[in-house]
Design a protein around this motif. Structure first.
Motif, PDB file in Angstrom:
ATOM      1  N   PRO A 165       4.453  -3.237  -8.925  1.00  0.00           N
ATOM      2  CA  PRO A 165       5.286  -4.411  -8.642  1.00  0.00           C
ATOM      3  C   PRO A 165       5.430  -4.638  -7.137  1.00  0.00           C
ATOM      4  O   PRO A 165       5.309  -3.707  -6.345  1.00  0.00           O
ATOM      5  N   ALA A 172       7.937  -5.207  -5.150  1.00  0.00           N
ATOM      6  CA  ALA A 172       8.967  -4.478  -4.405  1.00  0.00           C
ATOM      7  C   ALA A 172       8.503  -3.064  -4.077  1.00  0.00           C
ATOM      8  O   ALA A 172       8.763  -2.551  -2.986  1.00  0.00           O
ATOM      9  N   ARG A 201       7.758  -1.200  -0.369  1.00  0.00           N
ATOM     10  CA  ARG A 201       8.245   0.121   0.030  1.00  0.00           C
ATOM     11  C   ARG A 201       7.094   1.013   0.501  1.00  0.00           C
ATOM     12  O   ARG A 201       7.258   1.815   1.417  1.00  0.00           O
ATOM     13  N   GLU A 224      17.366  -4.444  -3.629  1.00  0.00           N
ATOM     14  CA  GLU A 224      16.315  -3.940  -2.757  1.00  0.00           C
ATOM     15  C   GLU A 224      16.694  -4.151  -1.295  1.00  0.00           C
ATOM     16  O   GLU A 224      16.452  -3.298  -0.455  1.00  0.00           O
TER      17      GLU A 224
END
Lengths: 339, 252
Positions: free
Chosen positions: B155, B157, B161, B188
């Protein structure tokens, strides 16, 4: 931290266990390959040994090319010309000094230098422009032989003086040993090189140059190095072909050879040494198949072009059935497809 | 945030960038003290990313000086890593053909901004050290479980990261984040704010998400059409009329 992780880790993602695949050190593959080749050369008839040797010589160049094209993303249509460079250097050195190791070293050295020159230019070019440059090399090098025909003897080429094989070894067996020694050493060195940081940098540059640069990769240097390494492989391969044919001529390194090499690594599986091996086998097997088919059909004209047709068909079929190339096929994938 | 006056780590002095007739940056000066979090904001096309590109050496300024650690400096992209400067890109600039761990390893090159000598020991030992750095960075960003997956399957997000992890794995002294919150949800962004605050490095942040910028930054530079229009603390910027005007336009 944890709450987000729980939320984000969707079922689809988590169901796959992300485990690292443990692979044995490439030296074991090389040892296994050496044992296999030694055994094969003992039992195979001379012509098959010759074909086996040819596979080894092709594997030497496809291995280097797949590292360049598959891992670093630089397409070269000029590797046939680099092979010619290696072959001619080998021939000239061998005819002068008659020392096999020295001639191999000379072939490697000269093609490495050629690789540096082309690589420096190539590192500034992308996509079709790079292909264009290497294509020009593929066209120019054979014509050099007719321009300087005093040295290279034009289209007739040069014959090569070779010492007879040591002891009671048959010529074909000796050739197979030489070729596979070269091929396995090349493949081993490439595999070791590609496992570490250099391999990672190669692929990083291929995937995203800007991000690679920001992560500290010297993009141009990486590209030149990749080209030089694969040029050296091509040079060694060219020298091995010179040993096989015991002669060199421009006709042995036509433009189609360069194209066939690229096709072979794509069919085999880009960026994998196993794919390069599959490609090398195909480069020997398919023309042989075409020849047999041509002879059966009794048409002289068919024979020359059938290999191209077969290669084209195989390329299309493999790209449809296994886009990752033959080396990406696993029994499990085939099984899953059938289900 | 210490009470004594911090030494300026990175200084931009009257930077001007022209692309043909377009002035992308006009006389921008910025002092980034060590350990501080400095935000760069402004409407679209204000020149924020161009400013980052100048610092990274992708764009050569038509005029102006840059100095790093007190010395005049001409940035070059591939040397940033060994100087201890790490930057993330807008969106995700990942290597699709490499696993997450390998992605981060590309950034973990064993150059330390700290006291340890760079690149000591056997290659194998160094490789292990890089791998530890990379895994630690992934752990810190909470994505260690994906270490052996390919980024394309993950994904957005998570990929953001991983991008952060690659920057952190280089153990930078200056961390440059280009829209790190783009496309992220509230949770987030909250996590991201925590990471930036505890990064322990100098941070340069380009961001559109005002809450994030206001909550983490010590100092904010506002650009509008390449011109610096305000520089100050979050409270000062919030109260600045010119900034409001640049974002919302003048009252008719």
């Amino acid at each position: 931290m944890t709450d987000v992780r729980e939320k984000r880790a969707t079922e689809a993602v988590q169901s796959k266990a992300f485990k690292r695949k443990k692979t044995p050190h490439p030296i074991w593959y090389a040892v296994a390959g050496a044992v296999l080749v030694a055994a094969l050369t003992h039992y195979l008839p001379p012509f098959r040994n010759y074909q086996l040797a040819t596979v080894g010589a092709y594997f030497t160049v496809t291995a280097g090319l797949t590292v360049l094209t598959g891992l670093n993303g630089q397409l070269s249509l000029g590797h046939g010309a680099l092979m010619a460079t290696g072959a001619y250097t080998f021939a000239l050195a061998q005819n002068r000094w008659l020392a096999l190791p020295l001639s191999f070293a000379a072939a490697l050295l000269v093609t490495t230098l050629a690789g540096v020159v082309i690589g420096l230019a190539a590192a500034r070019l992308r996509g079709p422009y790079l292909a264009g440059l290497t294509l020009a090399v593929a066209v120019v090098v054979p014509s050099v032989t007719s321009t300087f025909d005093d040295t290279f003897n034009s289209d007739m080429g040069l014959s090569i003086a070779l010492d007879p094989p040591p002891g009671a070894v048959a010529m074909e067996q000796w050739q197979a040993w030489l070729c596979w020694t070269g091929a396995l050493i090349t493949a081993l060195l490439l595999a070791v090189l590609v496992r570490g940081r250099f391999g990672r940098d190669l692929r990083a540059v291929r995937d995203d140059e800007t991000a690679a640069r920001l992560a500290g990769v010297h993009v141009a240097r990486t590209q030149v190095l990749a080209f030089v390494v694969s040029a050296a492989c091509a040079g060694l391969s060219g020298a091995l072909f010179a040993v096989l044919a015991q002669s060199v001529s421009p006709g042995a390194f036509p433009l189609t050879l360069s194209l066939f090499l690229v096709m072979a690594i794509v069919i085999g599986g880009l960026g994998r040494l196993a794919g390069a091996l599959c490609g090398a086998v195909l480069l020997v097997a398919l023309p042989a198949l075409a020849q047999t088919a041509g002879e059966r059909s009794g048409s002289q004209r068919l024979e020359g072009n059938l290999a191209l047709v077969i290669f084209g068909v195989v390329l299309v079929v493999v790209m449809l059935a296994a886009p990752g190339g033959l080396a990406s096929l696993r029994l499990s994938t085939i099984f899953r497809r059938k289900r | 945030m210490s009470t004594k006056t911090p030494v300026p780590e990175l200084v931009l002095d009257q930077i001007t960038v022209r692309f043909g007739g377009l002035v992308a940056l006009d006389d921008v000066s910025l002092r980034v003290p060590a350990g501080r979090i400095v935000g760069v904001i402004g409407p679209n096309g204000a020149g924020k990313t161009t400013l980052f590109n100048v610092i990274c050496g992708f764009v050569t300024p038509s005029a102006g000086q840059i100095s790093l650690g007190g010395r005049s400096w001409k940035p070059r992209p591939h040397r940033l890593n060994r100087l201890g400067i790490a930057r993330t890109l807008q969106g995700v600039g990942q290597f699709g053909g490499l696993t997450v761990l390998e992605n981060v390893l590309v950034g973990a090159r064993g150059f330390r901004s700290g006291e340890e000598p760079a690149g000591r020991g056997w290659p194998a030992g160094r490789a292990r050290q890089s791998e530890q750095d990379a895994l630690a960075a992934l752990e810190r960003c909470g994505v260690a479980e994906y270490a052996h997956a390919y980024p394309g399957t993950l994904p957005y997000a998570v990929r953001k990261r991983i991008e952060l992890a690659r920057a952190l794995a280089a153990r930078p002294r200056i961390l440059m984040l280009d829209e790190p919150a783009g496309g992220l949800d509230t949770d987030e962004i909250h996590w991201l704010a925590g990471l930036i605050k505890t990064a322990g490095t100098t941070v340069l942040l380009v961001e559109h998400h005002m809450d994030l910028v206001m909550s983490v930054c010590d100092e904010i530079l506002v650009l509008d059409f390449g011109k610096p229009i305000a520089l100050g603390t979050p409270a000062g910027i919030r109260a600045n009329e010119k900034v409001t005007e640049a974002y919302l336009g003048t009252a008719a």
